[in-house]
Scaffold this motif. Structure first.
Motif, PDB file in Angstrom:
ATOM      1  N   HIS A 127       0.852  -1.189   0.000  1.00  0.00           N
ATOM      2  CA  HIS A 127       0.000   0.000   0.000  1.00  0.00           C
ATOM      3  C   HIS A 127       0.891   1.244   0.000  1.00  0.00           C
ATOM      4  CE1 HIS A 127       0.619   1.117   4.330  1.00  0.00           C
ATOM      5  NE2 HIS A 127       0.927  -0.178   4.408  1.00  0.00           N
ATOM      6  N   GLY A 128       0.267   2.390  -0.132  1.00  0.00           N
ATOM      7  CA  GLY A 128       0.977   3.663  -0.047  1.00  0.00           C
ATOM      8  C   GLY A 128       2.060   3.826  -1.105  1.00  0.00           C
ATOM      9  N   LEU A 129       1.716   3.565  -2.361  1.00  0.00           N
ATOM     10  CA  LEU A 129       2.687   3.714  -3.451  1.00  0.00           C
ATOM     11  C   LEU A 129       3.147   5.171  -3.554  1.00  0.00           C
ATOM     12  CD1 LEU A 129       4.188   2.616  -5.969  1.00  0.00           C
ATOM     13  CD2 LEU A 129       2.097   3.078  -7.285  1.00  0.00           C
ATOM     14  N   ASN A 130       4.461   5.376  -3.442  1.00  0.00           N
ATOM     15  CA  ASN A 130       5.025   6.721  -3.562  1.00  0.00           C
ATOM     16  C   ASN A 130       5.364   7.044  -5.013  1.00  0.00           C
ATOM     17  OD1 ASN A 130       6.156   9.215  -2.742  1.00  0.00           O
ATOM     18  ND2 ASN A 130       8.195   8.303  -2.717  1.00  0.00           N
ATOM     19  N   TRP A 131       6.048   6.129  -5.668  1.00  0.00           N
ATOM     20  CA  TRP A 131       6.343   6.283  -7.093  1.00  0.00           C
ATOM     21  C   TRP A 131       6.741   4.932  -7.653  1.00  0.00           C
ATOM     22  CZ3 TRP A 131      11.095   5.244  -9.450  1.00  0.00           C
ATOM     23  CH2 TRP A 131      12.173   5.052  -8.592  1.00  0.00           C
ATOM     24  N   SER A 132       6.697   4.817  -8.959  1.00  0.00           N
ATOM     25  CA  SER A 132       7.111   3.581  -9.623  1.00  0.00           C
ATOM     26  C   SER A 132       7.653   3.924 -11.002  1.00  0.00           C
ATOM     27  CB  SER A 132       5.930   2.601  -9.747  1.00  0.00           C
ATOM     28  OG  SER A 132       4.930   3.137 -10.603  1.00  0.00           O
ATOM     29  N   SER A 133       8.421   3.014 -11.549  1.00  0.00           N
ATOM     30  CA  SER A 133       8.945   3.221 -12.895  1.00  0.00           C
ATOM     31  C   SER A 133       9.332   1.879 -13.485  1.00  0.00           C
ATOM     32  CB  SER A 133      10.146   4.174 -12.886  1.00  0.00           C
ATOM     33  OG  SER A 133      11.249   3.569 -12.241  1.00  0.00           O
ATOM     34  N   ARG A 134       9.666   1.923 -14.737  1.00  0.00           N
ATOM     35  CA  ARG A 134      10.079   0.729 -15.465  1.00  0.00           C
ATOM     36  C   ARG A 134      11.388   1.064 -16.185  1.00  0.00           C
ATOM     37  NH1 ARG A 134       6.430  -3.197 -16.658  1.00  0.00           N
ATOM     38  NH2 ARG A 134       4.727  -1.732 -16.382  1.00  0.00           N
ATOM     39  N   PHE A 135      12.315   0.128 -16.227  1.00  0.00           N
ATOM     40  CA  PHE A 135      13.576   0.435 -16.890  1.00  0.00           C
ATOM     41  C   PHE A 135      14.244  -0.824 -17.426  1.00  0.00           C
ATOM     42  CE2 PHE A 135      14.958  -0.885 -12.740  1.00  0.00           C
ATOM     43  CZ  PHE A 135      16.256  -1.359 -12.882  1.00  0.00           C
ATOM     44  N   ARG A 136      15.179  -0.595 -18.320  1.00  0.00           N
ATOM     45  CA  ARG A 136      16.060  -1.645 -18.800  1.00  0.00           C
ATOM     46  C   ARG A 136      17.492  -1.276 -18.432  1.00  0.00           C
ATOM     47  NH1 ARG A 136      13.770  -5.318 -22.319  1.00  0.00           N
ATOM     48  NH2 ARG A 136      11.724  -4.759 -23.151  1.00  0.00           N
ATOM     49  N   ILE A 137      18.337  -2.273 -18.305  1.00  0.00           N
ATOM     50  CA  ILE A 137      19.712  -2.043 -17.860  1.00  0.00           C
ATOM     51  C   ILE A 137      20.634  -1.831 -19.051  1.00  0.00           C
ATOM     52  CG2 ILE A 137      21.719  -3.149 -16.798  1.00  0.00           C
ATOM     53  CD1 ILE A 137      19.808  -4.554 -14.897  1.00  0.00           C
ATOM     54  N   ASN A 138      21.423  -0.776 -18.972  1.00  0.00           N
ATOM     55  CA  ASN A 138      22.552  -0.590 -19.868  1.00  0.00           C
ATOM     56  C   ASN A 138      23.822  -0.862 -19.092  1.00  0.00           C
ATOM     57  OD1 ASN A 138      21.774   0.511 -22.629  1.00  0.00           O
ATOM     58  ND2 ASN A 138      20.528   1.776 -21.258  1.00  0.00           N
ATOM     59  N   SER A 139      24.757  -1.511 -19.701  1.00  0.00           N
ATOM     60  CA  SER A 139      26.046  -1.805 -19.079  1.00  0.00           C
ATOM     61  C   SER A 139      27.128  -1.267 -20.005  1.00  0.00           C
ATOM     62  CB  SER A 139      26.194  -3.312 -18.871  1.00  0.00           C
ATOM     63  OG  SER A 139      27.311  -3.618 -18.085  1.00  0.00           O
ATOM     64  N   ARG A 140      27.657  -0.087 -19.678  1.00  0.00           N
ATOM     65  CA  ARG A 140      28.567   0.607 -20.592  1.00  0.00           C
ATOM     66  C   ARG A 140      29.639   1.363 -19.818  1.00  0.00           C
ATOM     67  NH1 ARG A 140      26.288   0.616 -25.635  1.00  0.00           N
ATOM     68  NH2 ARG A 140      24.053   0.106 -25.701  1.00  0.00           N
ATOM     69  N   VAL A 141      30.793   1.530 -20.459  1.00  0.00           N
ATOM     70  CA  VAL A 141      31.903   2.296 -19.892  1.00  0.00           C
ATOM     71  C   VAL A 141      32.453   3.213 -20.971  1.00  0.00           C
ATOM     72  CG1 VAL A 141      34.190   2.183 -18.821  1.00  0.00           C
ATOM     73  CG2 VAL A 141      32.500   0.407 -18.320  1.00  0.00           C
ATOM     74  N   ALA A 142      32.713   4.456 -20.608  1.00  0.00           N
ATOM     75  CA  ALA A 142      33.284   5.407 -21.556  1.00  0.00           C
ATOM     76  C   ALA A 142      34.672   4.952 -22.001  1.00  0.00           C
ATOM     77  CB  ALA A 142      33.369   6.792 -20.919  1.00  0.00           C
ATOM     78  N   GLY A 143      35.001   5.243 -23.258  1.00  0.00           N
ATOM     79  CA  GLY A 143      36.301   4.847 -23.792  1.00  0.00           C
ATOM     80  C   GLY A 143      37.457   5.538 -23.103  1.00  0.00           C
ATOM     81  N   THR A 144      37.215   6.717 -22.556  1.00  0.00           N
ATOM     82  CA  THR A 144      38.213   7.442 -21.789  1.00  0.00           C
ATOM     83  C   THR A 144      37.494   8.295 -20.745  1.00  0.00           C
ATOM     84  OG1 THR A 144      40.062   9.015 -21.888  1.00  0.00           O
ATOM     85  CG2 THR A 144      38.256   9.364 -23.437  1.00  0.00           C
ATOM     86  N   LEU A 145      38.155   8.586 -19.642  1.00  0.00           N
ATOM     87  CA  LEU A 145      37.570   9.449 -18.619  1.00  0.00           C
ATOM     88  C   LEU A 145      38.071  10.889 -18.740  1.00  0.00           C
ATOM     89  CD1 LEU A 145      37.723   7.192 -15.421  1.00  0.00           C
ATOM     90  CD2 LEU A 145      35.991   7.285 -17.228  1.00  0.00           C
ATOM     91  N   ARG A 146      38.942  11.121 -19.717  1.00  0.00           N
ATOM     92  CA  ARG A 146      39.472  12.469 -19.900  1.00  0.00           C
ATOM     93  C   ARG A 146      39.658  12.753 -21.377  1.00  0.00           C
ATOM     94  NH1 ARG A 146      45.331  15.083 -17.996  1.00  0.00           N
ATOM     95  NH2 ARG A 146      44.763  17.242 -18.544  1.00  0.00           N
ATOM     96  N   ARG A 147      39.218  13.904 -21.794  1.00  0.00           N
ATOM     97  CA  ARG A 147      39.496  14.381 -23.146  1.00  0.00           C
ATOM     98  C   ARG A 147      39.954  15.835 -23.008  1.00  0.00           C
ATOM     99  NH1 ARG A 147      37.632  12.599 -28.039  1.00  0.00           N
ATOM    100  NH2 ARG A 147      38.108  10.556 -27.128  1.00  0.00           N
ATOM    101  N   GLY A 148      41.268  16.022 -23.052  1.00  0.00           N
ATOM    102  CA  GLY A 148      41.813  17.356 -22.878  1.00  0.00           C
ATOM    103  C   GLY A 148      41.587  17.868 -21.464  1.00  0.00           C
ATOM    104  N   ARG A 149      40.847  18.974 -21.367  1.00  0.00           N
ATOM    105  CA  ARG A 149      40.571  19.592 -20.068  1.00  0.00           C
ATOM    106  C   ARG A 149      39.198  19.219 -19.529  1.00  0.00           C
ATOM    107  NH1 ARG A 149      43.490  23.935 -18.164  1.00  0.00           N
ATOM    108  NH2 ARG A 149      45.492  24.189 -19.215  1.00  0.00           N
ATOM    109  N   VAL A 150      38.592  18.184 -20.086  1.00  0.00           N
ATOM    110  CA  VAL A 150      37.260  17.753 -19.661  1.00  0.00           C
ATOM    111  C   VAL A 150      37.357  16.342 -19.080  1.00  0.00           C
ATOM    112  CG1 VAL A 150      34.869  17.381 -20.352  1.00  0.00           C
ATOM    113  CG2 VAL A 150      36.239  19.144 -21.507  1.00  0.00           C
TER     114      VAL A 150
END
Length: 512
Positions: free
Chosen positions: A256-279
């Motif tokens: 009881h007392g539903l606050n919120w709900s959602s539906r999702f699918r999982i993505n499993s991904r990693v960026a090719g690099t964590l740094r590009r220049g000054r970003v």
């Protein structure tokens, strides 16, 4: 045109951690988010032990502890029986539990800490484009009223989520895959005999349902729905959640007392690099994966605690710019291992193959009862065993006792307080154990390196030893009083020294 040394794009847990940590370190930082108001719902829930260890000396963890629920064990159920479990009391940390706190509340506490340090989120400000050169990054921002601004920063931190416009603008790949399973989330109240200090997972031939206790009779459900009994509406109903509960869980209860709900699918991904220049990329902009084990939000927070001190020292002119390359070298192996772990766990729990289900329910009790698993699993889940040994910052750093360069330093209790309270939170600290006159001379070489002396360090390190501890609580280098050259080599490689003529001529600390 405006100018700040660091611009943070995105005000989720990752971006907010970057903002308050940089401000704490004395960096002028600006944070923007395209949403016009903070989120009131969230998927992330668990705060792990390592995150709490790092947030305690940063004046955030205590507030989290007051507003959350603690889970001390997990229990795995199948066919109406408890078949296995993991207890967290073996976790080598003061925080031998998982803290259940809605992401929206975590964000509120992080934002409050940032505000205390003079940084307020600018909302309704959207990233549009960027260009960078060797000296700065120029970012085009669009405000909610339509005004376009060009903001200039020395560095940019992209914490703008899994669909990161910054990452896309940089052309950084996001390698991985989308998993096929359909998941249902819901925050509800539960009238029934469900433990509130235990994460309960119920396995069935047609899916699983995990119950996360949030305190006060409130629970988070995460369930698979492989045969689509809840339809495909974006927000499953209370009746849908009751249906999933009744067909999977053997403990009678009324939802009881539903606050919120959602539906999702999982993505499993990693960026090719964590740094590009000054970003720099962090959090979901850099890595997304299964919510198994509650790892994602914690990884994003730890990304920023790893990065912030390095940015601060480089901006202050007291560290070599190469130090910034160690962010990726530190974090990427940890992230890839985390993604692989969550993928394996997801594959095990998601299978609806009858043979796979039978094998899981038969062998899980045997596997989880093994002494090695009981010893290592809690620390791994709590992100306490993650190490930066493979990073370039640990190369040649040696070790002392059971600790090696790149390892987490436990926040042990000492007569003068907890270890992390003694360690300088802005730059590496030299911790001397017992009498150590040879290594103390390094302070005259490196005036900017604080020195802390302790008579003993419990079972961590023997007397006559030393640890150079990074501001994020990991070993930079370590050794005995005979390893002065090792310490000097690390400091000489990464920091900018203040040397006396006498010390540069000392044979003990000669640089070769």
């Amino acid at each position: 045109m405006t100018m700040h040394p660091v611009l943070v794009v995105g005000a989720g847990p990752t971006g907010l951690t970057a903002a308050f940590e940089l401000a704490r370190l004395g960096v002028d930082v600006r944070i923007v988010d395209r949403a016009t108001a903070p989120s009131t719902t969230s998927r992330a829930l668990g705060v792990q032990a390592r995150t709490l260890e790092l947030l305690r000396p940063r004046d955030v963890a205590d507030a989290m502890l007051l507003e959350s629920n603690r889970v001390y064990r997990t229990a795995l159920h199948a066919d109406g029986n408890r078949i296995a479990g993991i207890h967290f009391d073996g976790m080598p940390s003061e925080y031998d539990f998982i803290l259940m706190l809605a992401q929206s509340e975590t964000e509120r506490l992080l934002a409050s800490r940032a505000a205390e340090l003079g940084v307020t989120v600018e909302r309704g400000v959207e990233f549009v484009a960027l260009e960078q050169d060797d000296d700065a990054v120029r970012v085009t921002l669009r405000h909610s009223g339509g005004r376009v601004e060009i903001a200039t920063a020395s560095y940019v931190v992209a914490a703008d989520g899994s669909h990161s416009p910054v990452r896309k603008a940089l052309g950084v790949s996001f390698e991985g895959r989308s998993l096929p399973q359909n998941y249902v989330l819901g925050d509800v109240h539960l009238a029934g005999a469900m433990p509130e200090d235990q994460l309960s997972i119920f396995l069935a031939a047609n899916g699983f349902l995990a119950v996360f206790p949030m305190g006060g009779g409130r629970f988070r459900f995460m369930a698979t729905d492989p045969d689509g009994v809840t339809g495909d509406d974006a927000e499953p109903t209370l009746a849908d959640l009751q249906t999933l509960y009744d067909r999977t869980v053997h403990v009678p209860a009324q939802v009881h007392g539903l606050n919120w709900s959602s539906r999702f699918r999982i993505n499993s991904r990693v960026a090719g690099t964590l740094r590009r220049g000054r970003v720099f990329l962090g959090g979901d902009a850099a890595h997304v994966h299964s919510p198994a084990g509650g790892q994602g939000m914690n990884a994003g927070i730890q990304d920023m605690i790893n990065l912030a001190w390095k940015l601060a020292l480089v901006l202050d002119g007291t560290a070599t710019p190469d130090l910034l390359d160690t962010y990726e070298a530190d974090r990427l192996p940890v992230i890839r291992a985390l993604v692989a772990m969550t993928e394996r766990a997801t594959a095990v729990f998601n299978s609806t193959n009858p043979l796979a289900h039978a094998a899981l329910t038969r062998f899980a009790p045997f596997v989880l009862s093994r002494r090695a698993v009981r010893r290592t699993a809690p620390a791994r889940l709590g992100q306490l065993s993650a190490t930066y040994r493979l990073g370039s910052l640990a190369a040649g750093g040696g070790g002392l006792g059971g600790l090696r360069a790149g390892d987490r330093v436990p926040d042990v209790a000492l007569p003068a307080g907890r270890l992390y309270d003694l360690v300088n939170g802005t730059r590496p600290t030299l911790l001397l154990v017992g009498e150590n006159p040879a290594i103390e001379a390094v302070r005259r070489d490196w005036a900017g390196v604080p020195v802390v002396r302790v008579a003993s360090l419990a079972d961590l390190a023997p007397a006559g030893g030393w640890l150079l501890i990074r501001p994020d609580g990991y070993v930079a280098a370590a050794g005995t009083d005979r390893d002065g050259r090792r310490l000097t080599a690390w400091l000489d490689r990464w920091l900018l020294p203040v040397l006396s003529r006498e010390q540069t001529q000392s044979p003990l600390f000669s640089r070769k």
